[in-house]
Scaffold this motif. Structure first.
Motif, PDB file in Angstrom:
ATOM      1  N   ALA A  33       0.853  -1.182   0.000  1.00 57.09           N
ATOM      2  CA  ALA A  33       0.000   0.000   0.000  1.00 57.09           C
ATOM      3  C   ALA A  33       0.889   1.232   0.000  1.00 57.09           C
ATOM      4  CB  ALA A  33      -0.893  -0.002   1.234  1.00 57.09           C
ATOM      5  N   SER A  34       0.456   2.279  -0.674  1.00 55.75           N
ATOM      6  CA  SER A  34       1.194   3.537  -0.626  1.00 55.75           C
ATOM      7  C   SER A  34       0.786   4.296   0.624  1.00 55.75           C
ATOM      8  CB  SER A  34       0.889   4.382  -1.863  1.00 55.75           C
ATOM      9  OG  SER A  34      -0.457   4.831  -1.830  1.00 55.75           O
ATOM     10  N   ALA A  35       1.624   5.226   1.029  1.00 55.84           N
ATOM     11  CA  ALA A  35       1.292   6.042   2.195  1.00 55.84           C
ATOM     12  C   ALA A  35       0.019   6.847   1.937  1.00 55.84           C
ATOM     13  CB  ALA A  35       2.457   6.971   2.525  1.00 55.84           C
ATOM     14  N   GLN A  36      -0.156   7.321   0.711  1.00 58.99           N
ATOM     15  CA  GLN A  36      -1.353   8.103   0.384  1.00 58.99           C
ATOM     16  C   GLN A  36      -2.615   7.257   0.478  1.00 58.99           C
ATOM     17  OE1 GLN A  36      -1.195  10.210  -3.337  1.00 58.99           O
ATOM     18  NE2 GLN A  36      -3.294  10.955  -3.186  1.00 58.99           N
ATOM     19  N   SER A  37      -2.546   6.017  -0.007  1.00 62.60           N
ATOM     20  CA  SER A  37      -3.735   5.162   0.028  1.00 62.60           C
ATOM     21  C   SER A  37      -4.139   4.824   1.459  1.00 62.60           C
ATOM     22  CB  SER A  37      -3.488   3.876  -0.766  1.00 62.60           C
ATOM     23  OG  SER A  37      -2.550   3.030  -0.111  1.00 62.60           O
ATOM     24  N   VAL A  38      -3.179   4.838   2.366  1.00 62.67           N
ATOM     25  CA  VAL A  38      -3.479   4.584   3.776  1.00 62.67           C
ATOM     26  C   VAL A  38      -4.035   5.835   4.450  1.00 62.67           C
ATOM     27  CG1 VAL A  38      -2.440   4.072   6.034  1.00 62.67           C
ATOM     28  CG2 VAL A  38      -1.798   2.725   4.031  1.00 62.67           C
ATOM     29  N   ALA A  39      -3.404   6.971   4.201  1.00 61.44           N
ATOM     30  CA  ALA A  39      -3.751   8.198   4.932  1.00 61.44           C
ATOM     31  C   ALA A  39      -5.020   8.874   4.447  1.00 61.44           C
ATOM     32  CB  ALA A  39      -2.592   9.191   4.845  1.00 61.44           C
ATOM     33  N   GLN A  40      -5.328   8.744   3.171  1.00 64.71           N
ATOM     34  CA  GLN A  40      -6.358   9.592   2.571  1.00 64.71           C
ATOM     35  C   GLN A  40      -7.594   8.826   2.121  1.00 64.71           C
ATOM     36  OE1 GLN A  40      -5.402  12.639  -0.676  1.00 64.71           O
ATOM     37  NE2 GLN A  40      -6.377  11.015  -1.843  1.00 64.71           N
ATOM     38  N   SER A  41      -8.757   9.286   2.564  1.00 64.11           N
ATOM     39  CA  SER A  41     -10.036   8.802   2.059  1.00 64.11           C
ATOM     40  C   SER A  41     -11.110   9.815   2.439  1.00 64.11           C
ATOM     41  CB  SER A  41     -10.395   7.432   2.637  1.00 64.11           C
ATOM     42  OG  SER A  41     -11.690   7.039   2.209  1.00 64.11           O
ATOM     43  N   SER A  42     -11.942  10.163   1.490  1.00 64.96           N
ATOM     44  CA  SER A  42     -12.982  11.165   1.740  1.00 64.96           C
ATOM     45  C   SER A  42     -14.022  10.681   2.742  1.00 64.96           C
ATOM     46  CB  SER A  42     -13.675  11.536   0.422  1.00 64.96           C
ATOM     47  OG  SER A  42     -14.255  10.382  -0.182  1.00 64.96           O
ATOM     48  N   SER A  43     -14.062   9.371   2.982  1.00 67.26           N
ATOM     49  CA  SER A  43     -15.064   8.830   3.903  1.00 67.26           C
ATOM     50  C   SER A  43     -14.613   8.852   5.359  1.00 67.26           C
ATOM     51  CB  SER A  43     -15.412   7.389   3.512  1.00 67.26           C
ATOM     52  OG  SER A  43     -14.305   6.528   3.729  1.00 67.26           O
ATOM     53  N   ASP A  44     -13.351   9.170   5.604  1.00 67.62           N
ATOM     54  CA  ASP A  44     -12.840   9.116   6.975  1.00 67.62           C
ATOM     55  C   ASP A  44     -13.462  10.177   7.876  1.00 67.62           C
ATOM     56  OD1 ASP A  44     -11.234   7.008   6.278  1.00 67.62           O
ATOM     57  OD2 ASP A  44      -9.400   8.193   6.074  1.00 67.62           O
ATOM     58  N   PHE A  45     -13.623  11.382   7.339  1.00 66.80           N
ATOM     59  CA  PHE A  45     -14.140  12.495   8.139  1.00 66.80           C
ATOM     60  C   PHE A  45     -15.267  13.196   7.375  1.00 66.80           C
ATOM     61  CE2 PHE A  45      -9.710  11.861   9.336  1.00 66.80           C
ATOM     62  CZ  PHE A  45      -9.809  11.743  10.715  1.00 66.80           C
TER      63      PHE A  45
END
Length: 215
Positions: A33-45
């Motif tokens: 997994a890339s760091a971006q794929s782990v850190a970023q998702s519009s559904s998180d917040f």
């Protein structure tokens, strides 16, 4: 990386020699997994906008340098130390309910809901685990720090109690009307920190989602 590409190329050649790969067996290769794929998702917040300073550690530092030069020096040193410890990918995702809370680089007091997610990928899990033990002290999460937080009314969970593994700490505390939720953990080759302000309801679920994207 070169070895990984060689394996893929060899597999493609072998399948071609057998008459094509349409119905051949899967190689079973799973990319990191890339760091971006782990850190970023519009559904998180939900309800929070992604701030423009979000990006790799390098791009975050470039934006921070002009906005907060003193903090930039500290963060630049941190990133250099992480790379020396084996970090090979990074992403910082910043979310805010109010546009005025973007571009603050963790300085000042948020006027609304704000969340920072730092995902650092290391060359292997051994490096990530070792870094967690060192970084936790820099993150003010030593045993004495946690004891002080508990004494101030904070809630602290460490290790298995967090549901994030042995190398993990989750804490929440209200400071002068500001609700702060912090999760810091290591999973496989990733070291992740999430800091949420005034969003205690969404923060635990966001941590679960972020951790679930690590593979």
């Amino acid at each position: 990386m070169k070895r990984f590409l060689v394996v893929i190329s060899f597999g493609a050649v072998a399948l071609a020699a057998c008459g094509g790969g349409g119905s051949g067996p899967s190689l079973g290769v799973q990319t990191q997994a890339s760091a971006q794929s782990v850190a970023q998702s519009s559904s998180d917040f939900p309800g929070l906008q992604k701030c423009s300073e979000s990006g790799s550690y390098e791009s975050y530092l470039k934006a921070e340098e002009t906005k907060n030069p003193d903090q930039y020096k500290t963060d630049k040193t941190t990133w250099e130390d992480l790379k020396a410890a084996g970090a090979n990918d990074s992403y910082i995702a910043v979310y805010a309910a109010n546009a005025t809370d973007c571009g603050q680089f963790a300085a000042g007091t948020p006027s609304g809901k704000v969340a920072y997610v730092y995902a650092i990928r290391f060359k292997d899990s051994t490096s990530a685990s070792a870094s967690y033990k060192v970084t936790s002290k820099d993150f003010h999460l030593s045993d004495s720090d946690l004891a002080n937080l508990k004494a101030a009314g904070g809630t602290v969970q460490v290790g298995a109690a967090t549901g994030l593994g042995d190398n993990s700490t989750v804490l929440s505390i209200d400071v002068a009307g500001l609700a702060v939720y912090v999760a810091f953990w290591e999973n496989k080759q990733f070291e992740v920190a999430m800091i949420a302000f005034n969003d205690a309801a969404e923060a635990p679920g966001a941590v679960t989602k972020i951790n679930g994207r690590i593979r």
